[in-house]
Design a protein around this motif. Structure first.
Motif, PDB file in Angstrom:
ATOM      1  N   VAL A 157       0.836  -1.202   0.000  1.00 59.90           N
ATOM      2  CA  VAL A 157       0.000   0.000   0.000  1.00 59.90           C
ATOM      3  C   VAL A 157       0.873   1.254   0.000  1.00 59.90           C
ATOM      4  CG1 VAL A 157      -1.623   1.346   1.400  1.00 59.90           C
ATOM      5  CG2 VAL A 157      -2.001  -1.094   1.051  1.00 59.90           C
ATOM      6  N   TYR A 158       1.953   1.260   0.778  1.00 61.18           N
ATOM      7  CA  TYR A 158       2.832   2.424   0.830  1.00 61.18           C
ATOM      8  C   TYR A 158       3.494   2.669  -0.522  1.00 61.18           C
ATOM      9  CZ  TYR A 158       6.329   5.730   2.409  1.00 61.18           C
ATOM     10  OH  TYR A 158       7.089   6.851   2.561  1.00 61.18           O
ATOM     11  N   ILE A 159       3.953   1.614  -1.163  1.00 58.76           N
ATOM     12  CA  ILE A 159       4.579   1.758  -2.481  1.00 58.76           C
ATOM     13  C   ILE A 159       3.572   2.300  -3.482  1.00 58.76           C
ATOM     14  CG2 ILE A 159       5.576   0.483  -4.417  1.00 58.76           C
ATOM     15  CD1 ILE A 159       6.908  -1.340  -2.347  1.00 58.76           C
ATOM     16  N   ALA A 160       2.347   1.786  -3.451  1.00 56.12           N
ATOM     17  CA  ALA A 160       1.322   2.246  -4.391  1.00 56.12           C
ATOM     18  C   ALA A 160       0.931   3.704  -4.142  1.00 56.12           C
ATOM     19  CB  ALA A 160       0.088   1.356  -4.283  1.00 56.12           C
ATOM     20  N   GLU A 161       0.816   4.090  -2.884  1.00 56.01           N
ATOM     21  CA  GLU A 161       0.406   5.459  -2.567  1.00 56.01           C
ATOM     22  C   GLU A 161       1.495   6.491  -2.863  1.00 56.01           C
ATOM     23  OE1 GLU A 161      -2.505   6.843  -1.475  1.00 56.01           O
ATOM     24  OE2 GLU A 161      -3.393   4.889  -1.866  1.00 56.01           O
ATOM     25  N   GLU A 162       2.729   6.153  -2.616  1.00 56.14           N
ATOM     26  CA  GLU A 162       3.811   7.125  -2.731  1.00 56.14           C
ATOM     27  C   GLU A 162       4.611   7.008  -4.024  1.00 56.14           C
ATOM     28  OE1 GLU A 162       4.224   9.598  -0.690  1.00 56.14           O
ATOM     29  OE2 GLU A 162       2.718   8.892   0.737  1.00 56.14           O
ATOM     30  N   SER A 163       4.135   6.228  -4.973  1.00 53.66           N
ATOM     31  CA  SER A 163       4.911   6.041  -6.198  1.00 53.66           C
ATOM     32  C   SER A 163       4.960   7.307  -7.058  1.00 53.66           C
ATOM     33  CB  SER A 163       4.342   4.880  -7.012  1.00 53.66           C
ATOM     34  OG  SER A 163       3.020   5.169  -7.397  1.00 53.66           O
ATOM     35  N   ASN A 164       3.992   8.183  -6.952  1.00 53.50           N
ATOM     36  CA  ASN A 164       3.977   9.418  -7.743  1.00 53.50           C
ATOM     37  C   ASN A 164       4.190  10.649  -6.864  1.00 53.50           C
ATOM     38  OD1 ASN A 164       3.492   8.094 -10.186  1.00 53.50           O
ATOM     39  ND2 ASN A 164       1.307   7.968  -9.736  1.00 53.50           N
ATOM     40  N   HIS A 165       5.092  10.561  -5.905  1.00 50.57           N
ATOM     41  CA  HIS A 165       5.332  11.694  -5.015  1.00 50.57           C
ATOM     42  C   HIS A 165       6.254  12.718  -5.690  1.00 50.57           C
ATOM     43  CE1 HIS A 165       9.007   9.401  -4.339  1.00 50.57           C
ATOM     44  NE2 HIS A 165       9.551  10.506  -3.874  1.00 50.57           N
ATOM     45  N   ASP A 166       6.353  13.902  -5.110  1.00 53.92           N
ATOM     46  CA  ASP A 166       7.253  14.942  -5.605  1.00 53.92           C
ATOM     47  C   ASP A 166       8.635  14.699  -5.018  1.00 53.92           C
ATOM     48  OD1 ASP A 166       5.235  16.215  -7.034  1.00 53.92           O
ATOM     49  OD2 ASP A 166       4.615  17.383  -5.280  1.00 53.92           O
ATOM     50  N   CYS A 167       9.516  14.127  -5.816  1.00 54.22           N
ATOM     51  CA  CYS A 167      10.853  13.760  -5.346  1.00 54.22           C
ATOM     52  C   CYS A 167      11.730  14.998  -5.264  1.00 54.22           C
ATOM     53  CB  CYS A 167      11.456  12.731  -6.300  1.00 54.22           C
ATOM     54  SG  CYS A 167      12.997  12.040  -5.697  1.00 54.22           S
ATOM     55  N   ILE A 168      12.501  15.121  -4.175  1.00 52.38           N
ATOM     56  CA  ILE A 168      13.364  16.291  -3.991  1.00 52.38           C
ATOM     57  C   ILE A 168      14.805  16.024  -4.414  1.00 52.38           C
ATOM     58  CG2 ILE A 168      11.950  17.240  -2.144  1.00 52.38           C
ATOM     59  CD1 ILE A 168      13.997  16.104  -0.157  1.00 52.38           C
ATOM     60  N   GLY A 169      15.093  14.826  -4.839  1.00 51.91           N
ATOM     61  CA  GLY A 169      16.447  14.542  -5.310  1.00 51.91           C
ATOM     62  C   GLY A 169      17.042  13.319  -4.655  1.00 51.91           C
TER      63      GLY A 169
END
Length: 98
Positions: free
Chosen positions: A25-37
């Motif tokens: 669930v965590y991988i699915a929810e956070e797969s399109n997050h705003d990556c800071i680098g």
């Protein structure tokens, strides 16, 4: 002592399912997050979850394969449960005439 072992086994099984479910669930929810680098904590947590799932897969596959192989070699579960039916002459409707 048996009840303690059963409770411990149940706890481990529930914890195992909990970790698997919430890692996915965590991988699915956070797969399109705003990556800071390169120092992104979310990317690090996703990699930890992926590593956990891979480790569980490496452990679970041989165990499940061995259980399936044992089930096939022993004739299956349904044959062992259903073999308690006794055949008698009466149930086969055999007439004994002399």
């Amino acid at each position: 002592m048996t009840n303690k072992k059963r409770a411990a086994a149940l706890f481990v099984a529930v914890a195992f399912v909990f970790v698997m479910l919430f890692s996915m669930v965590y991988i699915a929810e956070e797969s399109n997050h705003d990556c800071i680098g390169s120092d992104c904590q979310i990317c690090y947590q996703i990699s930890v979850c992926q590593h956990t799932l891979r480790s569980v897969l490496l452990i679970a596959c041989p165990v499940l394969f061995a259980a399936a192989l044992l089930c096939v070699l022993c004739g299956g579960i349904s044959n062992t449960v259903g073999s308690s039916i006794f055949c008698t002459l009466v149930s086969l409707k055999v007439k004994l005439s002399d």
